[in-house]
Design a protein around this motif. Sequence first.
Motif, PDB file in Angstrom:
ATOM      1  N   ILE A 104      20.467  63.828  31.281  1.00  0.00           N
ATOM      2  CA  ILE A 104      21.335  63.125  32.240  1.00  0.00           C
ATOM      3  C   ILE A 104      20.634  63.059  33.598  1.00  0.00           C
ATOM      4  O   ILE A 104      20.512  61.993  34.192  1.00  0.00           O
ATOM      5  CB  ILE A 104      22.706  63.835  32.360  1.00  0.00           C
ATOM      6  CG1 ILE A 104      23.502  63.679  31.068  1.00  0.00           C
ATOM      7  CG2 ILE A 104      23.487  63.290  33.568  1.00  0.00           C
ATOM      8  CD1 ILE A 104      24.726  64.578  30.977  1.00  0.00           C
ATOM      9  N   ARG A 105      20.173  64.199  34.072  1.00  0.00           N
ATOM     10  CA  ARG A 105      19.541  64.254  35.397  1.00  0.00           C
ATOM     11  C   ARG A 105      18.260  63.422  35.462  1.00  0.00           C
ATOM     12  O   ARG A 105      17.976  62.805  36.485  1.00  0.00           O
ATOM     13  CB  ARG A 105      19.244  65.696  35.781  1.00  0.00           C
ATOM     14  CG  ARG A 105      20.480  66.513  36.035  1.00  0.00           C
ATOM     15  CD  ARG A 105      20.160  67.869  36.630  1.00  0.00           C
ATOM     16  NE  ARG A 105      21.348  68.680  36.742  1.00  0.00           N
ATOM     17  CZ  ARG A 105      22.297  68.518  37.652  1.00  0.00           C
ATOM     18  NH1 ARG A 105      22.188  67.562  38.533  1.00  0.00           N
ATOM     19  NH2 ARG A 105      23.352  69.315  37.688  1.00  0.00           N
ATOM     20  N   GLU A 106      17.477  63.424  34.406  1.00  0.00           N
ATOM     21  CA  GLU A 106      16.179  62.740  34.421  1.00  0.00           C
ATOM     22  C   GLU A 106      16.257  61.258  34.070  1.00  0.00           C
ATOM     23  O   GLU A 106      15.226  60.597  33.943  1.00  0.00           O
ATOM     24  CB  GLU A 106      15.205  63.456  33.489  1.00  0.00           C
ATOM     25  CG  GLU A 106      14.829  64.833  34.015  1.00  0.00           C
ATOM     26  CD  GLU A 106      13.866  65.582  33.112  1.00  0.00           C
ATOM     27  OE1 GLU A 106      13.489  65.057  32.044  1.00  0.00           O
ATOM     28  OE2 GLU A 106      13.493  66.713  33.483  1.00  0.00           O
ATOM     29  N   THR A 107      17.451  60.736  33.961  1.00  0.00           N
ATOM     30  CA  THR A 107      17.598  59.308  33.696  1.00  0.00           C
ATOM     31  C   THR A 107      16.988  58.481  34.824  1.00  0.00           C
ATOM     32  O   THR A 107      16.455  57.394  34.588  1.00  0.00           O
ATOM     33  CB  THR A 107      19.077  58.947  33.463  1.00  0.00           C
ATOM     34  OG1 THR A 107      19.528  59.653  32.299  1.00  0.00           O
ATOM     35  CG2 THR A 107      19.276  57.456  33.253  1.00  0.00           C
ATOM     36  N   ASP A 108      17.015  58.998  36.043  1.00  0.00           N
ATOM     37  CA  ASP A 108      16.394  58.262  37.157  1.00  0.00           C
ATOM     38  C   ASP A 108      14.895  58.070  36.925  1.00  0.00           C
ATOM     39  O   ASP A 108      14.344  57.025  37.277  1.00  0.00           O
ATOM     40  CB  ASP A 108      16.670  58.937  38.492  1.00  0.00           C
ATOM     41  CG  ASP A 108      16.117  60.351  38.587  1.00  0.00           C
ATOM     42  OD1 ASP A 108      15.951  61.022  37.543  1.00  0.00           O
ATOM     43  OD2 ASP A 108      15.861  60.805  39.714  1.00  0.00           O
ATOM     44  N   ILE A 109      14.252  59.032  36.299  1.00  0.00           N
ATOM     45  CA  ILE A 109      12.816  58.905  36.013  1.00  0.00           C
ATOM     46  C   ILE A 109      12.593  57.813  34.972  1.00  0.00           C
ATOM     47  O   ILE A 109      11.654  57.017  35.087  1.00  0.00           O
ATOM     48  CB  ILE A 109      12.232  60.254  35.541  1.00  0.00           C
ATOM     49  CG1 ILE A 109      12.388  61.301  36.643  1.00  0.00           C
ATOM     50  CG2 ILE A 109      10.770  60.105  35.131  1.00  0.00           C
ATOM     51  CD1 ILE A 109      12.098  62.726  36.190  1.00  0.00           C
ATOM     52  N   TYR A 110      13.469  57.751  33.970  1.00  0.00           N
ATOM     53  CA  TYR A 110      13.381  56.689  32.964  1.00  0.00           C
ATOM     54  C   TYR A 110      13.509  55.322  33.641  1.00  0.00           C
ATOM     55  O   TYR A 110      12.728  54.410  33.363  1.00  0.00           O
ATOM     56  CB  TYR A 110      14.475  56.870  31.905  1.00  0.00           C
ATOM     57  CG  TYR A 110      14.395  55.852  30.788  1.00  0.00           C
ATOM     58  CD1 TYR A 110      13.759  56.159  29.594  1.00  0.00           C
ATOM     59  CD2 TYR A 110      14.954  54.581  30.923  1.00  0.00           C
ATOM     60  CE1 TYR A 110      13.674  55.224  28.573  1.00  0.00           C
ATOM     61  CE2 TYR A 110      14.879  53.650  29.912  1.00  0.00           C
ATOM     62  CZ  TYR A 110      14.233  53.976  28.730  1.00  0.00           C
ATOM     63  OH  TYR A 110      14.144  53.039  27.724  1.00  0.00           O
ATOM     64  N   ILE A 111      14.485  55.199  34.530  1.00  0.00           N
ATOM     65  CA  ILE A 111      14.700  53.928  35.228  1.00  0.00           C
ATOM     66  C   ILE A 111      13.461  53.558  36.048  1.00  0.00           C
ATOM     67  O   ILE A 111      12.996  52.416  36.007  1.00  0.00           O
ATOM     68  CB  ILE A 111      15.957  53.987  36.117  1.00  0.00           C
ATOM     69  CG1 ILE A 111      17.212  54.173  35.248  1.00  0.00           C
ATOM     70  CG2 ILE A 111      16.077  52.728  36.978  1.00  0.00           C
ATOM     71  CD1 ILE A 111      18.462  54.568  36.033  1.00  0.00           C
ATOM     72  N   GLU A 112      12.926  54.515  36.790  1.00  0.00           N
ATOM     73  CA  GLU A 112      11.720  54.261  37.592  1.00  0.00           C
ATOM     74  C   GLU A 112      10.549  53.839  36.714  1.00  0.00           C
ATOM     75  O   GLU A 112       9.810  52.906  37.066  1.00  0.00           O
ATOM     76  CB  GLU A 112      11.336  55.519  38.389  1.00  0.00           C
ATOM     77  CG  GLU A 112      12.300  55.860  39.491  1.00  0.00           C
ATOM     78  CD  GLU A 112      12.077  57.253  40.056  1.00  0.00           C
ATOM     79  OE1 GLU A 112      11.074  57.917  39.687  1.00  0.00           O
ATOM     80  OE2 GLU A 112      12.906  57.683  40.877  1.00  0.00           O
ATOM     81  N   ASP A 113      10.363  54.495  35.587  1.00  0.00           N
ATOM     82  CA  ASP A 113       9.267  54.131  34.686  1.00  0.00           C
ATOM     83  C   ASP A 113       9.471  52.732  34.102  1.00  0.00           C
ATOM     84  O   ASP A 113       8.514  51.963  33.982  1.00  0.00           O
ATOM     85  CB  ASP A 113       9.140  55.161  33.555  1.00  0.00           C
ATOM     86  CG  ASP A 113       8.595  56.487  34.039  1.00  0.00           C
ATOM     87  OD1 ASP A 113       8.091  56.561  35.201  1.00  0.00           O
ATOM     88  OD2 ASP A 113       8.671  57.473  33.280  1.00  0.00           O
ATOM     89  N   ALA A 114      10.703  52.398  33.753  1.00  0.00           N
ATOM     90  CA  ALA A 114      10.980  51.054  33.229  1.00  0.00           C
ATOM     91  C   ALA A 114      10.700  49.993  34.300  1.00  0.00           C
ATOM     92  O   ALA A 114      10.108  48.946  34.003  1.00  0.00           O
ATOM     93  CB  ALA A 114      12.431  50.959  32.745  1.00  0.00           C
ATOM     94  N   GLU A 115      11.088  50.274  35.528  1.00  0.00           N
ATOM     95  CA  GLU A 115      10.792  49.334  36.627  1.00  0.00           C
ATOM     96  C   GLU A 115       9.295  49.148  36.813  1.00  0.00           C
ATOM     97  O   GLU A 115       8.813  48.031  36.976  1.00  0.00           O
ATOM     98  CB  GLU A 115      11.425  49.825  37.934  1.00  0.00           C
ATOM     99  CG  GLU A 115      12.902  49.625  38.000  1.00  0.00           C
ATOM    100  CD  GLU A 115      13.500  50.117  39.300  1.00  0.00           C
ATOM    101  OE1 GLU A 115      14.184  49.304  39.960  1.00  0.00           O
ATOM    102  OE2 GLU A 115      13.301  51.309  39.642  1.00  0.00           O
TER     103      GLU A 115
END
Length: 120
Positions: A104-115
């Motif tokens: 849950i917390r590391e979802t921001d990293i997934y979003i950044e990597d996708a961007e």
Amino acid sequence: MQDIFADAREVHAESLERLAADDIRDAAEKAWCATLRATDALVLSLTGHEPQHSSVSGRELDRLATEDRQLETLVGRYYSRQMTLHGHCFYLDMPPTPETERRIRETDIYIEDAERLANL
């Protein structure tokens, strides 16, 4: 596509709010939705078409990863979130593990990597 990434970030922020309120089930589902939205934006940026269902999102991510090896970094993370956050935690209401909260917390990293991989 920028608006879809913005939506992903907003939904992830909501998931962190739900986590802080000890509503892990809703936090997990919101984090999964943020992951899905980021994946949809990535697929849109690379194909010109936004997936209309999560099964299409995953299939397209798999297909695109065969063409660009950099995308492989998201494939396992996508499916682990689908299984853990969406499947186990939300649908099956299984007790969360430390990995659930980490995802849950590391979802921001997934979003950044996708961007980043969307070449924005």
